[in-house]
Design a protein around this motif. Structure first.
Motif, PDB file in Angstrom:
ATOM      1  N   ILE B  66       0.860  -1.189   0.000  1.00  0.00           N
ATOM      2  CA  ILE B  66       0.000   0.000   0.000  1.00  0.00           C
ATOM      3  C   ILE B  66       0.889   1.228   0.000  1.00  0.00           C
ATOM      4  N   ALA B  67       1.758   1.261  -0.988  1.00  0.00           N
ATOM      5  CA  ALA B  67       2.662   2.389  -1.147  1.00  0.00           C
ATOM      6  C   ALA B  67       2.426   3.120  -2.457  1.00  0.00           C
ATOM      7  N   GLY B 115       4.542 -10.939   4.177  1.00  0.00           N
ATOM      8  CA  GLY B 115       3.143 -10.860   4.595  1.00  0.00           C
ATOM      9  C   GLY B 115       2.763  -9.505   5.152  1.00  0.00           C
ATOM     10  N   MET B 116       2.113  -9.562   6.320  1.00  0.00           N
ATOM     11  CA  MET B 116       1.591  -8.384   6.970  1.00  0.00           C
ATOM     12  C   MET B 116       2.666  -7.330   7.224  1.00  0.00           C
ATOM     13  N   TYR B 117       3.874  -7.787   7.554  1.00  0.00           N
ATOM     14  CA  TYR B 117       4.935  -6.846   7.897  1.00  0.00           C
ATOM     15  C   TYR B 117       5.291  -5.986   6.693  1.00  0.00           C
ATOM     16  N   PHE B 118       5.296  -6.613   5.520  1.00  0.00           N
ATOM     17  CA  PHE B 118       5.581  -5.866   4.297  1.00  0.00           C
ATOM     18  C   PHE B 118       4.485  -4.824   4.064  1.00  0.00           C
ATOM     19  N   THR B 119       3.228  -5.257   4.210  1.00  0.00           N
ATOM     20  CA  THR B 119       2.099  -4.351   3.978  1.00  0.00           C
ATOM     21  C   THR B 119       2.167  -3.125   4.886  1.00  0.00           C
ATOM     22  N   ILE B 120       2.353  -3.400   6.182  1.00  0.00           N
ATOM     23  CA  ILE B 120       2.400  -2.294   7.143  1.00  0.00           C
ATOM     24  C   ILE B 120       3.586  -1.377   6.843  1.00  0.00           C
ATOM     25  N   PHE B 121       4.712  -1.973   6.470  1.00  0.00           N
ATOM     26  CA  PHE B 121       5.881  -1.156   6.185  1.00  0.00           C
ATOM     27  C   PHE B 121       5.631  -0.229   5.002  1.00  0.00           C
ATOM     28  N   THR B 122       5.004  -0.761   3.938  1.00  0.00           N
ATOM     29  CA  THR B 122       4.766   0.086   2.772  1.00  0.00           C
ATOM     30  C   THR B 122       3.825   1.235   3.129  1.00  0.00           C
ATOM     31  N   ALA B 234      -1.043  15.286  -2.656  1.00  0.00           N
ATOM     32  CA  ALA B 234      -0.172  14.441  -3.472  1.00  0.00           C
ATOM     33  C   ALA B 234      -0.024  13.033  -2.897  1.00  0.00           C
ATOM     34  N   PHE B 235       0.078  12.949  -1.577  1.00  0.00           N
ATOM     35  CA  PHE B 235       0.305  11.646  -0.955  1.00  0.00           C
ATOM     36  C   PHE B 235      -0.941  11.117  -0.265  1.00  0.00           C
ATOM     37  N   ASN B 236      -2.099  11.457  -0.800  1.00  0.00           N
ATOM     38  CA  ASN B 236      -3.359  11.003  -0.225  1.00  0.00           C
ATOM     39  C   ASN B 236      -3.400   9.469  -0.158  1.00  0.00           C
ATOM     40  N   PRO B 237      -3.543   8.903   1.069  1.00  0.00           N
ATOM     41  CA  PRO B 237      -3.506   7.433   1.204  1.00  0.00           C
ATOM     42  C   PRO B 237      -4.575   6.734   0.362  1.00  0.00           C
ATOM     43  N   LEU B 238      -5.612   7.471  -0.037  1.00  0.00           N
ATOM     44  CA  LEU B 238      -6.638   6.882  -0.889  1.00  0.00           C
ATOM     45  C   LEU B 238      -6.039   6.295  -2.165  1.00  0.00           C
ATOM     46  N   PHE B 239      -4.967   6.918  -2.660  1.00  0.00           N
ATOM     47  CA  PHE B 239      -4.331   6.401  -3.871  1.00  0.00           C
ATOM     48  C   PHE B 239      -3.622   5.075  -3.621  1.00  0.00           C
ATOM     49  N   SER B 240      -3.371   4.763  -2.352  1.00  0.00           N
ATOM     50  CA  SER B 240      -2.810   3.451  -2.041  1.00  0.00           C
ATOM     51  C   SER B 240      -3.896   2.399  -1.934  1.00  0.00           C
ATOM     52  N   MET B 242      -7.190   2.598  -3.157  1.00  0.00           N
ATOM     53  CA  MET B 242      -8.090   2.423  -4.303  1.00  0.00           C
ATOM     54  C   MET B 242      -7.641   1.318  -5.265  1.00  0.00           C
ATOM     55  N   PRO B 243      -6.345   1.281  -5.646  1.00  0.00           N
ATOM     56  CA  PRO B 243      -5.972   0.194  -6.569  1.00  0.00           C
ATOM     57  C   PRO B 243      -6.243  -1.190  -5.988  1.00  0.00           C
ATOM     58  N   VAL B 244      -6.052  -1.352  -4.682  1.00  0.00           N
ATOM     59  CA  VAL B 244      -6.312  -2.655  -4.053  1.00  0.00           C
ATOM     60  C   VAL B 244      -7.793  -2.991  -4.187  1.00  0.00           C
ATOM     61  N   LEU B 245      -8.650  -2.024  -3.806  1.00  0.00           N
ATOM     62  CA  LEU B 245     -10.095  -2.242  -3.875  1.00  0.00           C
ATOM     63  C   LEU B 245     -10.551  -2.511  -5.305  1.00  0.00           C
ATOM     64  N   MET B 246     -10.015  -1.719  -6.236  1.00  0.00           N
ATOM     65  CA  MET B 246     -10.458  -1.857  -7.624  1.00  0.00           C
ATOM     66  C   MET B 246     -10.057  -3.198  -8.210  1.00  0.00           C
ATOM     67  N   ALA B 247      -8.843  -3.650  -7.864  1.00  0.00           N
ATOM     68  CA  ALA B 247      -8.392  -4.944  -8.375  1.00  0.00           C
ATOM     69  C   ALA B 247      -9.244  -6.063  -7.791  1.00  0.00           C
ATOM     70  N   ILE B 248      -9.537  -5.991  -6.487  1.00  0.00           N
ATOM     71  CA  ILE B 248     -10.365  -7.029  -5.861  1.00  0.00           C
ATOM     72  C   ILE B 248     -11.766  -6.994  -6.454  1.00  0.00           C
ATOM     73  N   PHE B 249     -12.276  -5.776  -6.648  1.00  0.00           N
ATOM     74  CA  PHE B 249     -13.621  -5.609  -7.185  1.00  0.00           C
ATOM     75  C   PHE B 249     -13.748  -6.242  -8.571  1.00  0.00           C
ATOM     76  N   GLY B 250     -12.752  -6.019  -9.402  1.00  0.00           N
ATOM     77  CA  GLY B 250     -12.835  -6.528 -10.770  1.00  0.00           C
ATOM     78  C   GLY B 250     -12.431  -7.985 -10.876  1.00  0.00           C
ATOM     79  N   GLY B 251     -11.474  -8.395 -10.082  1.00  0.00           N
ATOM     80  CA  GLY B 251     -10.951  -9.763 -10.169  1.00  0.00           C
ATOM     81  C   GLY B 251      -9.440  -9.681 -10.259  1.00  0.00           C
ATOM     82  N   ILE B 252      -8.794 -10.048  -9.169  1.00  0.00           N
ATOM     83  CA  ILE B 252      -7.381  -9.723  -8.998  1.00  0.00           C
ATOM     84  C   ILE B 252      -6.489 -10.479  -9.980  1.00  0.00           C
ATOM     85  N   GLY B 253      -6.954 -11.640 -10.460  1.00  0.00           N
ATOM     86  CA  GLY B 253      -6.067 -12.452 -11.283  1.00  0.00           C
ATOM     87  C   GLY B 253      -6.104 -12.155 -12.768  1.00  0.00           C
TER      88      GLY B 253
END
Lengths: 247, 318
Positions: B66-67, B115-122, B234-240, B242-253
């Motif tokens: 989420i970076a 895993g989680m540690y990478f996510t939180i770090f980003t 510029a660094f609005n966390p929403l931009f981190s 939204m892509p996750v949500l949009m990919a899950i919404f459409g189909g991540i694979g």
């Protein structure tokens, strides 16, 4: 000091975790084309030795040599390209990929010459272990026994000099064990590869291997032909002593 | 290169034809539609690009980053700083390159985490960059916001179209190449991938950095439409997120799924924002929750299961 036909040599390996010595001064060698079994009771250090050879752990002292070249602590992906491949006790296949894709990984990345003729090598490896008809099946839909075969094929597709098999029989039933034994024998005959095989099922090892090494409490207590090992008093004590007291 | 029939990325001969037709239609769009449609389409392109670039790395490897906001924001700031110094296309490329370099450094330090540690770090990292830029602006330059050299909507539209075409093609070819195979192997068993000869660190860091290039170039392009920026824009966390949500919404694979997810959610957000400005976030949130609860495979997953059901029904009838 290196014998001309020694492929893999483990030299005085010691390793301890938090003060607990898991391996002490272990020597072991695998010659070209040889099938060596490595047995020992639970906690003897078999898996640890495997993990040292495949560079998951770096030993405190001692070295591992492949064809006389020191390979201790080298990155695992380089190790595979040099000719050491392995399978896992708890199968580590790529489950959301098809069987062919799994084997392709070994063929493309595990081999010095990479992509050229990778598909041919992958399919060859699959027919050798007898799963060529399962190419397009997702591995998550395969049985444990077939996943093991995928793992073996993946490892063979990398054209290894030596393959490390970590308890390949664990969790298989009698007929599946028979299949896997034939596969191991065939792989050896057709590919002329060396195999170091850790196993809990001692009878399978005794029947198939050229040589058997026995670990107990992190030290090698015997190393020789299967029929000698079966009579060795220290080995009998390590195995049977345990079960006699239990009964 | 060996082509791998994965089933997921079908080597369908219709794909290049459909894709070219869609690009041609998109290229003609500003000529026939009103300016509002052009701007709205630009917005859709932005989200498709950041969704695809996020999913290219995080989808197969399962390293949930989420970076994106950090790389997007770096692109925006590059645009603000370099906008007067060089022509627009060069600014866009520079934004991509700066993000690429940053991601390379981030990758070197974080991709050993799992895993989680990478996510939180980003996430922490993008917040850190935001606060650092804020601190720098207040203490060093004595201001909070900046002006960005403005560019007209039409050139921005075409720039975004080019970035979009490059991103889609890149994702398509990577997915079918040996690198795609390596990325998926890493996601399913990093240890086995390593032992099968994949240089996992190099693959992860390179692909992560390349995806940051796309996000950075997009940021540089978009900054010219906003004209005023500050760190929280510029660094609005929403931009981190939204892509996750949009990919899950459409189909991540699937690339198609990611494109559909990004397009639908962007248009939906625009629609809700104009029609129901007070309930916008509420409705949007409910839709997302429903989709994640009932459509684990996203829109594409729903489509696939419908197709499968129809096939079994026809089989039963015959």
């Amino acid at each position: 000091m290196s014998h001309s036909d020694t492929l893999l040599r483990v030299d005085k390996i010691s390793i301890s975790f938090g003060g607990l010595a898991v391996l002490t001064d272990v020597n072991l060698k695998v010659d070209e084309g040889e099938l060596v079994g490595l047995i020992g009771p639970n906690g003897a250090g078999k898996s640890t030795l495997f993990n040292v050879i495949s560079s998951i752990y770096k030993p405190d002292t001692g070295d591992v040599f492949l064809k006389g070249k020191k390979i201790t602590g080298i990155a695992p992906h380089k190790l595979c390209r040099m000719g050491i491949s392995r399978t896992y006790q708890l199968v580590k296949t790529f489950n959301k990929m098809t069987a062919l894709e799994n084997v392709m990984v070994g063929a493309i990345y595990g081999h010095k010459h990479g992509g050229s003729d990778a598909k041919t090598r992958a399919i060859d490896a699959m027919s050798l272990v007898g799963i060529e008809d399962k190419q397009n099946i997702l591995v998550s839909h395969l049985t444990l026994s077939d996943r093991r075969l995928v793992e073996v094929a993946r490892s063979l597709a990398s054209s290894p000099l030596v393959t490390l098999l970590d308890e390949p029989m664990a969790g298989l039933n009698v007929s599946e064990i028979k299949t896997l034994l034939t596969v191991i024998k065939r792989a050896r005959e057709e590919r002329k590869i060396s195999i170091l095989w850790v196993e809990h099922k001692v009878d399978a090892i005794f029947r198939t291997c050229d040589r058997v090494a026995v670990l107990n409490y992190g030290a090698k207590i015997a190393d020789g032909k299967p029929e000698e090992i079966a009579k060795d008093s220290k080995v009998i004590e390590a195995y049977l002593g345990e079960s006699l007291t239990r009964n | 290169m060996n082509s791998l029939s994965t089933g997921k990325y079908l080597p369908n001969p219709r794909i290049p034809v459909l894709f070219s037709a869609a690009v041609l239609a998109a290229a003609l769009l500003p000529l026939i539609m009103d300016p509002f449609t052009t701007i709205s389409a630009t917005n859709v392109f932005i989200y498709i690009v950041i969704t695809l670039s996020w999913a290219l790395f995080s989808g197969p490897t399962q390293y949930i980053s989420i970076a994106t906001a950090a790389f997007f924001g770096i692109g925006i700031y590059t645009s603000a700083l370099a906008g007067e110094l060089m022509p627009f296309p060069l600014v866009v490329c520079l934004g991509g390159v700066v993000s690429f370099v940053l991601a390379l450094l981030v990758g070197l330090s974080t991709l050993r985490l799992k895993g989680m540690y990478f996510t939180i770090f980003t996430f922490g990292l993008s917040e850190l960059i935001r606060h650092f830029v804020l601190w720098w602006e207040v203490v060093m330059t004595g201001t909070v916001g900046r002006w960005v050299v403005s560019v007209d909507p039409i050139p921005v539209y075409y720039t975004m179209l080019v970035i979009l075409v490059v991103t889609i093609s890149f994702c398509f070819f990577i997915g079918r190449s040996r690198y795609g195979l390596a990325l998926r192997s890493i996601g399913q068993s990093e240890e086995a991938a390593d032992h099968m000869g994949i240089n996992i660190t190099a693959v992860k860091i390179n692909v992560f950095a390349i995806t940051a290039f796309f996000a950075g170039a997009t940021g540089s392009t978009m900054a010219t439409r906003w004209t005023y920026i500050d760190p929280s824009i510029a660094f609005n966390p929403l931009f981190s997120f939204m892509p996750v949500l949009m990919a899950i919404f459409g189909g991540i694979g699937s690339i198609t799924g990611q494109i559909i997810g990004a397009a639908v959610l962007t248009l939906l957000a625009d629609l809700l924002l104009t029609e129901f400005p007070y309930y916008y976030m509420l409705i949007y949130g409910i839709i997302l929750v429903v989709v994640i609860l009932f459509l684990p495979g996203g829109i594409v997953g729903l489509w696939d299961s419908m197709k499968k059901r129809r096939r079994t029904e026809t089989n039963e009838n015959t």
